[in-house]
Design a protein around this motif. Structure first.
Motif, short mmCIF file in Angstrom:
data_model
loop_
_atom_site.label_atom_id
_atom_site.label_comp_id
_atom_site.label_asym_id
_atom_site.label_seq_id
_atom_site.Cartn_x
_atom_site.Cartn_y
_atom_site.Cartn_z
N HIS A 1 15.15 6.43 1.75
CA HIS A 1 15.17 5.87 3.11
C HIS A 1 13.89 5.11 3.42
O HIS A 1 13.90 4.11 4.13
CB HIS A 1 15.38 7.00 4.13
N VAL A 2 12.77 5.59 2.87
CA VAL A 2 11.50 4.87 3.05
C VAL A 2 11.60 3.50 2.38
O VAL A 2 11.12 2.49 2.92
CB VAL A 2 10.33 5.69 2.45
N MET A 3 12.23 3.43 1.23
CA MET A 3 12.41 2.15 0.54
C MET A 3 13.30 1.21 1.35
O MET A 3 13.10 -0.01 1.36
CB MET A 3 13.00 2.38 -0.86
N GLU A 4 14.29 1.75 2.01
CA GLU A 4 15.16 0.93 2.87
C GLU A 4 14.35 0.35 4.05
O GLU A 4 14.55 -0.81 4.44
CB GLU A 4 16.32 1.78 3.40
N ILE A 5 13.45 1.15 4.57
CA ILE A 5 12.58 0.66 5.66
C ILE A 5 11.68 -0.46 5.15
O ILE A 5 11.47 -1.47 5.83
CB ILE A 5 11.75 1.82 6.24
N TYR B 1 0.82 -1.20 0.00
CA TYR B 1 0.00 0.00 0.00
C TYR B 1 0.86 1.26 0.00
O TYR B 1 0.44 2.30 -0.51
CB TYR B 1 -0.95 -0.01 1.20
N GLY B 2 2.04 1.17 0.56
CA GLY B 2 2.96 2.31 0.48
C GLY B 2 3.30 2.64 -0.96
O GLY B 2 3.41 3.81 -1.33
N ILE C 1 15.32 -7.67 -2.00
CA ILE C 1 16.42 -7.27 -2.88
C ILE C 1 16.09 -5.98 -3.63
O ILE C 1 16.91 -5.05 -3.71
CB ILE C 1 16.73 -8.41 -3.88
N LEU C 2 14.88 -5.89 -4.19
CA LEU C 2 14.50 -4.73 -5.00
C LEU C 2 14.44 -3.45 -4.16
O LEU C 2 14.91 -2.39 -4.60
CB LEU C 2 13.14 -4.99 -5.67
N PHE C 3 13.88 -3.54 -2.96
CA PHE C 3 13.82 -2.35 -2.12
C PHE C 3 15.20 -1.92 -1.66
O PHE C 3 15.47 -0.72 -1.51
CB PHE C 3 12.91 -2.59 -0.91
N CYS C 4 16.10 -2.87 -1.46
CA CYS C 4 17.49 -2.52 -1.12
C CYS C 4 18.15 -1.79 -2.29
O CYS C 4 18.88 -0.80 -2.09
CB CYS C 4 18.27 -3.78 -0.77
N ILE C 5 17.89 -2.27 -3.51
CA ILE C 5 18.47 -1.61 -4.68
C ILE C 5 17.97 -0.18 -4.81
O ILE C 5 18.75 0.76 -5.01
CB ILE C 5 18.14 -2.43 -5.96
N ILE C 6 16.63 -0.01 -4.70
CA ILE C 6 16.06 1.34 -4.83
C ILE C 6 16.56 2.25 -3.72
O ILE C 6 16.92 3.42 -3.95
CB ILE C 6 14.52 1.28 -4.82
N GLY C 7 16.60 1.72 -2.49
CA GLY C 7 16.98 2.55 -1.36
C GLY C 7 18.45 2.92 -1.33
O GLY C 7 18.80 4.10 -1.20
N PHE C 8 19.33 1.94 -1.49
CA PHE C 8 20.76 2.19 -1.33
C PHE C 8 21.44 2.68 -2.60
O PHE C 8 22.51 3.29 -2.54
CB PHE C 8 21.46 0.91 -0.83
#
Length: 594
Positions: free
Chosen positions: A535-539, A374-375, A443-450
């Motif tokens: 940072h939201v993606m990292e969370i 939902y985010g 994995i995908l959220f780590c890529i987008i975030g970092f």
């Protein structure tokens, strides 16, 4: 000649007897989408054999037009739900030009998005418990009526000196959320209890996949309205230039968009209101209630019997004998009567770790998933603008790009993801699909975030599409399917409602977090808007990792009947199976003696 007449008379007598017995066992309801399986075997006198035959017919039926109609009727509800939840994403962009010159306060944006989820939590728990207490038939359709009525009410409200527009809209969206919430446990368990075992996961997944069609419908309706009002919008190159004509167009556009959500629900309402009672509920829970009612009546009679009177003793013995005979008829002589469904028994049952860990697993994985799902979905317009897709300041172009962008994201990511789950869920299994989805999302959220600053706009868009794909070819579908299968009949709806409500609590956290964290100190530090998105993606990645570990609390349910699942994971007694085994055992002993 007389022998022939005698045979005919005997046949007629048997037929009339079966008819009389069948009339006593007939149940109401049934349509071309939900067949009344109980009435097919109403003439069978033995209730356990009647139960076995009805459930066997459901479990062993082939996939055909009946299942397709079931998917359509149950799925229309999810299409409506999804439309109403996600249409507000574009609707808010339109509404912002009516009252706020294109810059709606973030608190108001968050309030309108969160309000539906708050109502959904209430509806999921409330309707879920009600369906276990009152039955599926008495409740199904009510939730759709709530959604239809509130859709109409939303698009008819207006601002006035004595009325706060946002407050009234928020109130209606909370009530609409209650109806949407009710559809989750009801459509899931009803589809589950009417589905063939071999393709139950695919059928339930196809019902849930209608969410994608709802999102697509919302984007298409929004695109049509934006195109229809193009001449009233294109002259405004900013929110400040959106004059009365532009504001009127935007006001009419969001009302059309929201109001159209009532249309699909009306198409399925008749079928929902005329369903038969779920065979599992009718044959298990309602049968248990009948035994309990007789037991209570007998206890009342026994309280008024004088134990010193010999006649009264005979009467008491007769009452006990009748009760034992009824229980034996319902469950077999060796089968234990199921525990009465109650809040106390619910706490006792799930208070044991071997059962409670399953509820923790279904609720926990849904919570973790919805934080990200939902985010992403409710803030896709924000994310599209952040990565530069909908960056135009012209009112028409900005709304048009948002609609097209949402349509591209859904068709490229969500829709294929849903249907990949549908086609593989009964082959690969629920648990492998769920684990795979959580791994890929982490994995995908780590890529987008970092790696946010190193990725191009196109690279971010591709990552976002893959996130949508693996949400749906993964935990978004499995978290809906598994709670509809894994729990005993008497608590299936309640436990599904609790699991779904946990997910919506995660959605509320995601919406409030994105509403505040995504723009955290950006203006103070002189950075561009939504600077905290990485940072939201990292969370989100952290939540996906926790969800991955929680998957291991949930067992596999592929290609098992609901009774086999309840027996294996909840130690429930299947009375039909116990009765069948008893009969076979007795016939075997009889053969040995001969």
């Amino acid at each position: 000649m007389s022998n022939v007449q005698e045979k005919n008379l005997t046949s007629n007598d048997v037929e009339q007897g079966m008819q009389r017995n069948g009339d006593n066992n007939l149940t109401e309801g049934g349509n071309t989408a939900f067949h009344n399986y109980i009435n097919d075997f109403a003439h069978i006198e033995d209730p356990l054999e009647r139960r076995r035959l009805a459930l066997e017919k459901i479990d062993e039926s082939s996939f055909g037009w009946l299942q397709i109609r079931t998917i359509l009727v149950a799925g229309v509800g999810f299409m409506t739900d999804s439309y109403d939840i996600f249409a507000i994403n574009i609707g808010i962009a339109m509404l912002s030009y009516v009252f706020w010159q294109g810059n709606m306060p973030s608190s108001t944006t968050t309030l309108l998005k969160v309000s539906t989820s708050v109502g959904t939590v209430i509806g999921q728990v409330g309707f879920g418990c009600a369906a276990d207490i009152l039955g599926r038939k008495k409740i199904y359709g009510t939730e759709l009526i709530v959604v239809i009525v509130t859709c109409i009410l939303q698009c008819s409200i207006g601002a006035a000196p004595g009325v706060n527009f946002v407050a009234v809209l928020t109130f209606y969206r909370i009530i609409m959320g209650i109806g949407i919430g009710g559809d989750y446990p009801l459509s899931s368990i009803i589809t589950s209890e009417f589905s063939t075992t071999k393709w139950r996961g695919a059928i339930m997944g196809a019902v849930f996949a209608n969410q994608a069609w709802g999102q697509i419908a919302g984007a298409i309706i929004a695109l049509i309205t934006v195109a229809a009002y193009k001449n009233d919008l294109k002259h405004a190159n900013s929110g400040a230039e959106c004059d009365h004509r532009c504001q009127k167009a935007c006001d009419q556009m969001w009302r059309i968009l929201v109001g159209f959500g009532a249309v699909p629900g009306c198409l399925a309402l008749y079928y929902r209101l005329t369903i038969p009672e779920s065979p599992r509920y009718q044959l298990d829970v309602n049968a248990d209630s009948e035994v309990q009612r007789v037991t209570i009546n007998n206890e009342t009679k026994l309280d008024h019997i004088d134990s010193s009177d010999a006649h009264s003793e005979n009467l008491a013995a007769s009452i006990y004998h009748d009760e034992e005979r009824m229980i034996e008829q319902m469950y077999g002589s060796d089968a234990a009567v199921p525990q009465k469904a109650s809040f106390k028994d619910f706490c006792r049952h799930f208070g044991q770790w071997k059962y409670g860990k399953i509820l923790l697993g279904t609720a926990g994985t849904w919570f973790m998933l919805d934080v990200a799902f939902y985010g992403l979905s409710l803030n896709s317009a924000v994310i599209l603008q952040t990565i530069g897709y909908a960056g135009s300041h012209n009112v028409y172009q900005k709304l048009y790009d948002s609609c097209v962008g949402n349509l591209i994201l859904i068709c490229a990511g969500s829709l294929p993801g849903y249907w990949c789950s549908v086609f593989t869920i009964d082959i690969i299994g629920r648990k492998p699909v769920q684990i795979m989805g959580f791994v890929m999302l982490t994995i995908l959220f780590c890529i987008i975030g970092f790696a946010y600053d190193k990725l191009t706009d196109h690279g971010l868009l591709v990552c976002y599409v893959f996130c949508q794909f693996f949400c749906n070819f993964g935990p978004n579908v499995t978290t809906f399917i598994i709670p509809g299968e894994i729990f005993p009949t008497r608590y299936r709806s309640s436990a599904h409602g609790i699991s779904a409500a946990s997910g919506k609590i995660g959605a509320i956290i995601a919406q409030t977090a994105l509403g505040t964290l995504i723009d955290h100190n950006c203006a103070r530090d002189g950075k561009k808007k939504n600077c905290w998105l990485p940072h939201v993606m990292e969370i989100f990645a952290l939540f996906m990792l926790v969800g991955l570990f929680m998957c291991f609390l949930v067992p596999e349910t592929k290609r098992m009947t609901l009774e086999e699942i309840a027996e294996k994971y909840h130690d429930e007694v299947d009375p039909s199976k116990a009765n069948r085994q008893r009969i076979e055992s007795e016939s075997g002993e009889s053969s040995d003696r001969q």
